[in-house]
Design a protein around this motif. Structure first.
Motif, mmCIF file in Angstrom:
data_model
loop_
_atom_site.group_PDB
_atom_site.id
_atom_site.type_symbol
_atom_site.label_atom_id
_atom_site.label_comp_id
_atom_site.label_asym_id
_atom_site.label_seq_id
_atom_site.Cartn_x
_atom_site.Cartn_y
_atom_site.Cartn_z
ATOM 1 N N SER A 29 0.814 -1.226 0.000
ATOM 2 C CA SER A 29 0.000 0.000 0.000
ATOM 3 C C SER A 29 0.845 1.271 0.000
ATOM 4 O O SER A 29 0.293 2.377 -0.006
ATOM 5 C CB SER A 29 -0.929 0.003 1.224
ATOM 6 N N LEU A 30 2.151 1.115 0.012
ATOM 7 C CA LEU A 30 3.029 2.279 -0.075
ATOM 8 C C LEU A 30 2.905 2.928 -1.459
ATOM 9 O O LEU A 30 2.638 2.232 -2.448
ATOM 10 C CB LEU A 30 4.489 1.867 0.143
ATOM 11 N N PRO A 31 3.124 4.238 -1.557
ATOM 12 C CA PRO A 31 3.081 4.901 -2.868
ATOM 13 C C PRO A 31 4.380 4.645 -3.644
ATOM 14 O O PRO A 31 5.224 5.536 -3.823
ATOM 15 C CB PRO A 31 2.923 6.382 -2.495
ATOM 16 N N VAL A 32 4.541 3.413 -4.121
ATOM 17 C CA VAL A 32 5.784 3.008 -4.794
ATOM 18 C C VAL A 32 5.859 3.587 -6.200
ATOM 19 O O VAL A 32 4.923 3.466 -6.994
ATOM 20 C CB VAL A 32 5.876 1.471 -4.855
ATOM 21 N N LYS A 33 6.990 4.220 -6.508
ATOM 22 C CA LYS A 33 7.201 4.817 -7.818
ATOM 23 C C LYS A 33 8.102 3.965 -8.703
ATOM 24 O O LYS A 33 7.900 3.887 -9.913
ATOM 25 C CB LYS A 33 7.814 6.211 -7.662
ATOM 26 N N LYS A 34 9.100 3.341 -8.104
ATOM 27 C CA LYS A 34 10.012 2.522 -8.904
ATOM 28 C C LYS A 34 10.803 1.563 -8.033
ATOM 29 O O LYS A 34 10.805 1.673 -6.803
ATOM 30 C CB LYS A 34 10.976 3.396 -9.704
ATOM 31 N N PHE A 35 11.454 0.617 -8.701
ATOM 32 C CA PHE A 35 12.321 -0.342 -8.030
ATOM 33 C C PHE A 35 13.767 -0.028 -8.397
ATOM 34 O O PHE A 35 14.097 0.223 -9.559
ATOM 35 C CB PHE A 35 11.973 -1.767 -8.468
ATOM 36 N N ILE A 36 14.648 -0.025 -7.396
ATOM 37 C CA ILE A 36 16.061 0.249 -7.624
ATOM 38 C C ILE A 36 16.880 -0.994 -7.270
ATOM 39 O O ILE A 36 16.922 -1.400 -6.107
ATOM 40 C CB ILE A 36 16.556 1.444 -6.773
ATOM 41 N N PRO A 37 17.509 -1.633 -8.252
ATOM 42 C CA PRO A 37 18.357 -2.807 -7.959
ATOM 43 C C PRO A 37 19.547 -2.399 -7.091
ATOM 44 O O PRO A 37 20.029 -1.267 -7.167
ATOM 45 C CB PRO A 37 18.820 -3.268 -9.348
ATOM 46 N N VAL A 38 19.984 -3.317 -6.265
ATOM 47 C CA VAL A 38 21.170 -3.097 -5.430
ATOM 48 C C VAL A 38 22.113 -4.269 -5.654
ATOM 49 O O VAL A 38 21.752 -5.419 -5.414
ATOM 50 C CB VAL A 38 20.816 -2.997 -3.932
ATOM 51 N N ASP A 39 23.301 -3.993 -6.135
ATOM 52 C CA ASP A 39 24.301 -5.038 -6.365
ATOM 53 C C ASP A 39 25.110 -5.215 -5.077
ATOM 54 O O ASP A 39 26.146 -4.571 -4.877
ATOM 55 C CB ASP A 39 25.215 -4.653 -7.530
ATOM 56 N N TYR A 40 24.632 -6.091 -4.221
ATOM 57 C CA TYR A 40 25.278 -6.276 -2.922
ATOM 58 C C TYR A 40 26.699 -6.822 -3.056
ATOM 59 O O TYR A 40 27.585 -6.485 -2.265
ATOM 60 C CB TYR A 40 24.437 -7.197 -2.040
ATOM 61 N N GLU B 207 26.083 4.704 0.082
ATOM 62 C CA GLU B 207 25.721 3.878 -1.079
ATOM 63 C C GLU B 207 24.250 4.070 -1.453
ATOM 64 O O GLU B 207 23.896 4.158 -2.636
ATOM 65 C CB GLU B 207 25.981 2.389 -0.777
ATOM 66 N N ILE B 208 23.387 4.156 -0.439
ATOM 67 C CA ILE B 208 21.967 4.340 -0.693
ATOM 68 C C ILE B 208 21.683 5.762 -1.160
ATOM 69 O O ILE B 208 20.853 5.982 -2.052
ATOM 70 C CB ILE B 208 21.158 4.019 0.583
ATOM 71 N N ASP B 209 22.394 6.719 -0.600
ATOM 72 C CA ASP B 209 22.249 8.115 -1.020
ATOM 73 C C ASP B 209 22.552 8.253 -2.510
ATOM 74 O O ASP B 209 21.808 8.904 -3.260
ATOM 75 C CB ASP B 209 23.190 8.989 -0.193
ATOM 76 N N LYS B 210 23.627 7.606 -2.966
ATOM 77 C CA LYS B 210 24.005 7.668 -4.385
ATOM 78 C C LYS B 210 22.966 7.004 -5.270
ATOM 79 O O LYS B 210 22.636 7.507 -6.353
ATOM 80 C CB LYS B 210 25.369 7.008 -4.583
#
Length: 218
Positions: A62-73, A103-106
């Motif tokens: 139910s969050l107002p999700v706009k997009k998905f961002i992949p994270v290369d751990y 890393e998340i900020d970038k």
């Protein structure tokens, strides 16, 4: 597993009103397999399946999700994984002082998004044969101790049924504009005897994680 009554969430009063859209950062899942010998073994395949299920649950929440961002751990390294896993140790009162990981900020700035949702999931699934064996042992122990208690004039003693699965989640929302964490919640006060590989169980936990902010936005 006993649930704690300690506060689990942090939600500023004005956040829901300003949260017009969020980006879902790829979650991190650690799922162990508890084998017949009752030992826990990390399982990359189960963790990957759990992660995929969690992504779908977050995107459909139910969050107002706009997009998905992949994270290369793998590319970001073990230190970043440790940073995400450390959400397990966070206390709600600490959240206002949590800076956004660089890393998340970038990632958020590159995607042109202000708010990012990150979820860490840890748990295990149990070997079915081992689970049934432990249940049988507990039932037998309960019968014996109950009989002894009656003979001795005492009360009834019972043993707990072994936990079959566990799924524990920790969620944080980061604000790239303010460079800090602005929301936190976990499932420690909820039912965590859930299967991290069951889409229905995972969706219920995701709904629980974000229900405070969803309700505040109504």
């Amino acid at each position: 597993m006993l649930a704690s009554c300690a506060p689990t969430k942090y939600l500023p009063k004005d956040l829901a009103a300003s949260l017009d859209g969020v980006a879902v950062l790829a979650p991190l899942s650690y799922v162990d397999f508890q084998a017949e010998d009752n030992q826990f073994y990390p399982d990359d395949s189960l963790s990957a399946i759990s992660q995929d299920i969690l992504v779908e649950a977050l995107m459909e929440s139910s969050l107002p999700v706009k997009k998905f961002i992949p994270v290369d751990y793998l590319a970001l390294g073990q230190s970043f994984e440790n940073t995400v896993a450390s959400l397990e140790m966070v206390q709600p009162k600490q959240v206002p002082y949590m800076n956004i990981p660089p890393e998340i900020d970038k990632l958020l700035e590159a995607a042109g998004e202000r708010y990012g949702v990150l979820v860490f999931n840890t748990g295990f699934v149990r070997d079915l044969k081992g689970f049934r064996r432990e249940v049988a042992k507990d039932v037998a122990a309960t019968v014996v101790t109950t009989a002894l208690a009656v003979l001795l004039g005492g009360g009834v003693t019972t043993y707990g049924v072994p936990v079959k699965n566990v799924s524990r989640m920790f969620a944080v929302i980061y604000d790239a504009q303010e460079n800090k964490a602005v929301y936190f919640n976990n499932t420690l006060n909820a039912n965590e005897e859930r299967n991290p590989l069951d889409p229905s169980d995972v969706r219920k936990q995701v709904d629980y994680l974000f229900s405070p902010i969803v309700k505040a936005a109504r």
